[in-house]
Motif scaffolding. Structure first.
Motif, PDB file in Angstrom:
ATOM      1  N   VAL B  33       0.494  -1.448  -0.211  1.00  0.00           N
ATOM      2  CA  VAL B  33      -0.112  -0.178  -0.046  1.00  0.00           C
ATOM      3  C   VAL B  33       0.739   1.430  -0.198  1.00  0.00           C
ATOM      4  CG1 VAL B  33      -1.596  -1.459   1.385  1.00  0.00           C
ATOM      5  CG2 VAL B  33      -0.080   0.262   2.470  1.00  0.00           C
ATOM      6  N   ASP B  34       0.150   2.110  -0.707  1.00  0.00           N
ATOM      7  CA  ASP B  34       1.138   3.528  -0.325  1.00  0.00           C
ATOM      8  C   ASP B  34       0.159   4.702   0.888  1.00  0.00           C
ATOM      9  OD1 ASP B  34       0.524   4.725  -4.302  1.00  0.00           O
ATOM     10  OD2 ASP B  34       2.289   2.885  -2.972  1.00  0.00           O
ATOM     11  N   TRP B  35       1.097   5.272   1.420  1.00  0.00           N
ATOM     12  CA  TRP B  35       0.883   6.080   2.423  1.00  0.00           C
ATOM     13  C   TRP B  35       0.393   7.986   1.435  1.00  0.00           C
ATOM     14  CZ3 TRP B  35      -1.635   5.330   6.852  1.00  0.00           C
ATOM     15  CH2 TRP B  35      -1.881   3.935   7.272  1.00  0.00           C
ATOM     16  N   TYR B  36      -0.073   8.502   1.959  1.00  0.00           N
ATOM     17  CA  TYR B  36      -0.458   9.707   1.556  1.00  0.00           C
ATOM     18  C   TYR B  36      -0.584  11.051   2.486  1.00  0.00           C
ATOM     19  CZ  TYR B  36       0.071   8.220  -2.951  1.00  0.00           C
ATOM     20  OH  TYR B  36       0.494   7.003  -4.243  1.00  0.00           O
ATOM     21  N   GLY B  53       7.291  -6.941   3.762  1.00  0.00           N
ATOM     22  CA  GLY B  53       9.518  -6.578   4.031  1.00  0.00           C
ATOM     23  C   GLY B  53       9.556  -5.184   4.438  1.00  0.00           C
ATOM     24  N   GLY B  54       8.123  -4.027   4.431  1.00  0.00           N
ATOM     25  CA  GLY B  54       8.900  -2.977   5.210  1.00  0.00           C
ATOM     26  C   GLY B  54       8.728  -1.931   4.146  1.00  0.00           C
ATOM     27  N   LEU B  70       5.631  -0.224   8.712  1.00  0.00           N
ATOM     28  CA  LEU B  70       6.084  -1.591   9.102  1.00  0.00           C
ATOM     29  C   LEU B  70       4.617  -2.531   8.309  1.00  0.00           C
ATOM     30  CD1 LEU B  70       7.355  -2.136  12.696  1.00  0.00           C
ATOM     31  CD2 LEU B  70       8.259  -3.376  10.615  1.00  0.00           C
ATOM     32  N   GLY B  71       4.628  -3.428   8.071  1.00  0.00           N
ATOM     33  CA  GLY B  71       3.880  -4.186   7.089  1.00  0.00           C
ATOM     34  C   GLY B  71       3.842  -5.359   7.643  1.00  0.00           C
ATOM     35  N   SER B  72       2.622  -5.854   8.140  1.00  0.00           N
ATOM     36  CA  SER B  72       2.306  -7.740   9.237  1.00  0.00           C
ATOM     37  C   SER B  72       1.039  -7.945   8.767  1.00  0.00           C
ATOM     38  CB  SER B  72       2.832  -7.051  10.563  1.00  0.00           C
ATOM     39  OG  SER B  72       2.347  -8.043  11.275  1.00  0.00           O
ATOM     40  N   ARG B  76      -0.378  -2.582   7.464  1.00  0.00           N
ATOM     41  CA  ARG B  76       0.351  -1.463   7.074  1.00  0.00           C
ATOM     42  C   ARG B  76       0.031  -0.416   7.998  1.00  0.00           C
ATOM     43  NH1 ARG B  76      -0.009  -6.002   5.152  1.00  0.00           N
ATOM     44  NH2 ARG B  76       0.244  -6.677   2.651  1.00  0.00           N
ATOM     45  N   TYR B  77       1.653  -0.268   8.365  1.00  0.00           N
ATOM     46  CA  TYR B  77       1.782   0.917   9.923  1.00  0.00           C
ATOM     47  C   TYR B  77       2.127   1.801   9.350  1.00  0.00           C
ATOM     48  CZ  TYR B  77      -0.116  -3.145  12.482  1.00  0.00           C
ATOM     49  OH  TYR B  77      -0.583  -4.380  13.310  1.00  0.00           O
ATOM     50  N   LEU B  78       2.129   2.902   9.269  1.00  0.00           N
ATOM     51  CA  LEU B  78       2.958   4.258   9.377  1.00  0.00           C
ATOM     52  C   LEU B  78       3.074   4.963  11.218  1.00  0.00           C
ATOM     53  CD1 LEU B  78       3.690   6.847   7.491  1.00  0.00           C
ATOM     54  CD2 LEU B  78       2.026   7.566   7.752  1.00  0.00           C
TER      55      LEU B  78
END
Lengths: 123, 116
Positions: B33-36, B53-54, B70-72, B76-78
């Motif tokens: 995913v993208d973060w904006y 994988g980050g 991070l992704g788990s 998906r974390y910001l």
């Protein structure tokens, strides 16, 4: 520096067709390295992807809008356009145009956006 | 196509840290995913892209080191550390699905971050 600029009427009557143009400067829309998208945002709400076009003219649309949307490109003017038919008040939003690199490119993200233009659907 | 779910709001004190979450719907755990970031009255700005994988690729222009991802699993974390006033924004995640004629792009509903 690449710039995108939306233009078009700020007020559209219900049942009519919304038409917007995005003019690209600082780079060629004909470059095969990018897709050109339209994205909208109703006031106080999230972003909604409307669709995209490649320089070849191939398009993809949001399934929820597909029956009403047409995106086209005019490489001679370095522009791409959006037409949304049979509009209702629910189509009132800020409309953005944006550029995204092709899959696998380093800039495979929306890297340049227009400043957005508010379109209000009202009689 | 995936559904991306974001909490509508989050808050954190100046100088603190906050983690924003974007949750993919079941079956899409391998999606990136993208973060904006979208500051009040402005257009969105790319922050970074994340998979399990980050970070994928590079951060967006001008994104400070205080921002990380991070992704788990389906999440998906910001994370934003040492929050500043200018971080008060709406944060949107988005993902692509399909290819060719079946391509679609999907955004989450966005999270409004308030800096206290």
């Amino acid at each position: 520096q690449v710039q995108l600029q939306e233009s078009g009427p700020g007020l559209v009557k219900p049942s009519q067709t919304l038409s917007l143009t995005c003019t690209v400067s600082g780079g060629s829309i004909s470059s095969g390295s990018y897709y050109w998208s339209w994205i909208r945002q109703p006031a106080g709400k999230g972003l909604e992807w409307i669709g995209r076009i490649y320089t070849s003219g191939s398009t993809n649309y949001n399934p929820s809008l597909k029956s009403r949307v047409t995106i086209s490109v005019d490489t001679s003017k370095n522009q791409f356009s959006l037409k949304l038919s049979s509009v209702t008040a629910a189509d009132t939003a800020v409309y953005y145009c944006a550029r995204r690199g092709v899959y696998g490119a380093a800039n495979y993200y929306f890297d340049y956006w227009g400043q957005g233009t508010l379109v209000t659907v009202s009689s | 196509q995936p559904v991306l779910t974001q909490p509508p709001s989050a808050s954190a004190s100046l100088g603190a840290s906050v983690t924003l979450t974007c949750t993919l719907s079941s079956g899409y755990s391998n999606y990136k995913v993208d973060w904006y970031q979208q500051r009040p009255g402005k257009g969105p700005r790319f922050v970074m892209r994340v998979g399990t994988g980050g970070i994928v690729g590079s951060k967006g222009d001008g994104i400070p080191d205080r921002f990380s991802v991070l992704g788990s699993g389906l999440n998906r974390y910001l994370t934003i550390k040492n929050i500043q006033e200018e971080d008060e924004s709406d944060y949107h995640c988005g993902a692509d699905h399909g290819s060719g004629s079946n391509f679609v792009w999907v955004f989450g509903g966005g999270t409004k971050l308030t800096v206290l």
